[in-house]
Write an enzyme that holds these catalytic residues in place. Structure first.
Site, PDB file in Angstrom:
ATOM      1  N   ALA A  15     -19.149 -50.408  -0.944  1.00  0.00           N
ATOM      2  CA  ALA A  15     -20.463 -50.984  -1.218  1.00  0.00           C
ATOM      3  C   ALA A  15     -20.939 -51.863  -0.067  1.00  0.00           C
ATOM      4  O   ALA A  15     -20.159 -52.585   0.557  1.00  0.00           O
ATOM      5  CB  ALA A  15     -20.407 -51.805  -2.508  1.00  0.00           C
ATOM      6  N   ALA A  64     -16.001 -53.972  -1.184  1.00  0.00           N
ATOM      7  CA  ALA A  64     -17.048 -54.231  -0.205  1.00  0.00           C
ATOM      8  C   ALA A  64     -16.710 -53.597   1.135  1.00  0.00           C
ATOM      9  O   ALA A  64     -15.605 -53.758   1.650  1.00  0.00           O
ATOM     10  CB  ALA A  64     -17.243 -55.734  -0.037  1.00  0.00           C
ATOM     11  N   CYS A  65     -17.684 -52.895   1.705  1.00  0.00           N
ATOM     12  CA  CYS A  65     -17.473 -52.176   2.959  1.00  0.00           C
ATOM     13  C   CYS A  65     -16.971 -53.091   4.070  1.00  0.00           C
ATOM     14  O   CYS A  65     -16.041 -52.740   4.802  1.00  0.00           O
ATOM     15  CB  CYS A  65     -18.795 -51.516   3.378  1.00  0.00           C
ATOM     16  N   PHE A  66     -17.570 -54.276   4.204  1.00  0.00           N
ATOM     17  CA  PHE A  66     -17.280 -55.108   5.362  1.00  0.00           C
ATOM     18  C   PHE A  66     -15.984 -55.909   5.222  1.00  0.00           C
ATOM     19  O   PHE A  66     -15.639 -56.678   6.114  1.00  0.00           O
ATOM     20  CB  PHE A  66     -18.466 -56.035   5.655  1.00  0.00           C
TER      21      PHE A  66
END
Length: 283
Positions: free
Chosen positions: A80, A145-147
């Protein structure tokens, strides 16, 4: 010199942004369009979910509704992303060409090199990451979360991931879209990407800060989204040796995008598949 289309489509809803990316991918795949570099923005701020993510494990729908943040599911994989004050790009091109000769990881690296050069021109010390977790990496932050996670040929600055990307490939064509945060509200990010989050000032937010970067976090002279977009365009032209011709989305591409937005990207059965929480009515 190969000519590409340059599309700067401005702020759109999350559903229309994802639908337009798919529409352009179809146009290139069917031979109706040359390769495309698209730059776009989000109105309102939007969480995009990876294709295979389970909604209830990836996003706090209550927080999104309270903050006016839309939710959309991408056609690409990954985790996400909260899209707000950022440069968002999509590259749509035939594969196995002189520009992208060697498949998935090679195309990731070529585009990462371009983004890296762009960020270095702003004064940031960025490196390509091998995608391996360090034993020192905090494990407190959730993994939706992607990051919070660095993958192959993604960029880091001072140990923090500063750009994320994902691809869709098929019929000899690939689409890579990516996110380069210019400014970021860590507390809001933690809140919307942490299901059930209550404390948005504690250990979880601190862990995010040790993993996640954004462009203006380390610059003495902040840049704007407009400035970074211009630098990215210049670097694409110089690095690939292409001509980027400013263009508009065609009527046929808009028509297909609007159809896809209605039938897929606004469809709760697509956006909230595998969710255990009540569906949000609109995206």
């Amino acid at each position: 010199m190969v000519s590409w289309r340059l599309l700067q489509t401005g702020p759109l809803s999350g559903s229309l942004n994802m639908a337009l990316d798919e529409s352009l991918w179809e146009a290139v795949r069917c031979g109706q369009s040359p390769p495309v570099l698209r730059l776009y923005r989000w109105q309102p701020p939007t969480v995009s979910l990876g294709y295979a993510q389970k909604t209830h494990q990836a996003v706090n729908l209550s927080a999104c509704a309270e903050l006016g943040i839309q939710v959309v599911r991408r056609m690409t994989g990954g985790r996400a992303v909260l899209h707000d004050q950022e440069v968002t790009y999509s590259v749509i091109s035939p594969d196995r060409t002189s520009l992208f000769p060697a498949g998935l990881l090679s195309s990731y690296r070529i585009i990462a090199d371009i983004v890296g050069q762009t960020l270095r021109s702003c004064g940031l010390d960025v490196q390509l990451a091998p995608g391996q977790f360090s034993e020192k990496t905090p494990r407190t932050a959730p993994e939706s979360a992607c990051f919070t996670a660095v993958s192959h040929y993604e960029l880091t600055c001072r140990g923090c991931k500063i750009a994320g990307s994902a691809q869709k490939r098929g019929d000899g064509v690939f689409l890579q879209h990516g996110s380069i945060p210019v400014d970021l509200d860590l507390e809001m990010l933690y809140r919307v990407l942490t299901p059930g989050a209550v404390d948005c000032k504690g250990q979880g937010v601190s862990a995010y800060g040790q993993k996640i970067g954004w462009v203006n976090r380390w610059l003495d002279h902040p840049v704007t989204v407009d400035m970074l977009e211009l630098k990215l365009i210049e670097t694409f032209i110089r690095s690939l040796g292409i001509s980027l011709v400013p263009d508009q989305v065609t009527a046929a591409e808009w028509t297909l995008a609007q159809q896809l937005a209605c039938t897929r990207y606004l469809n709760p059965n697509w956006t909230f598949k595998d969710s255990r929480q009540p569906c949000q009515s609109g995206c």
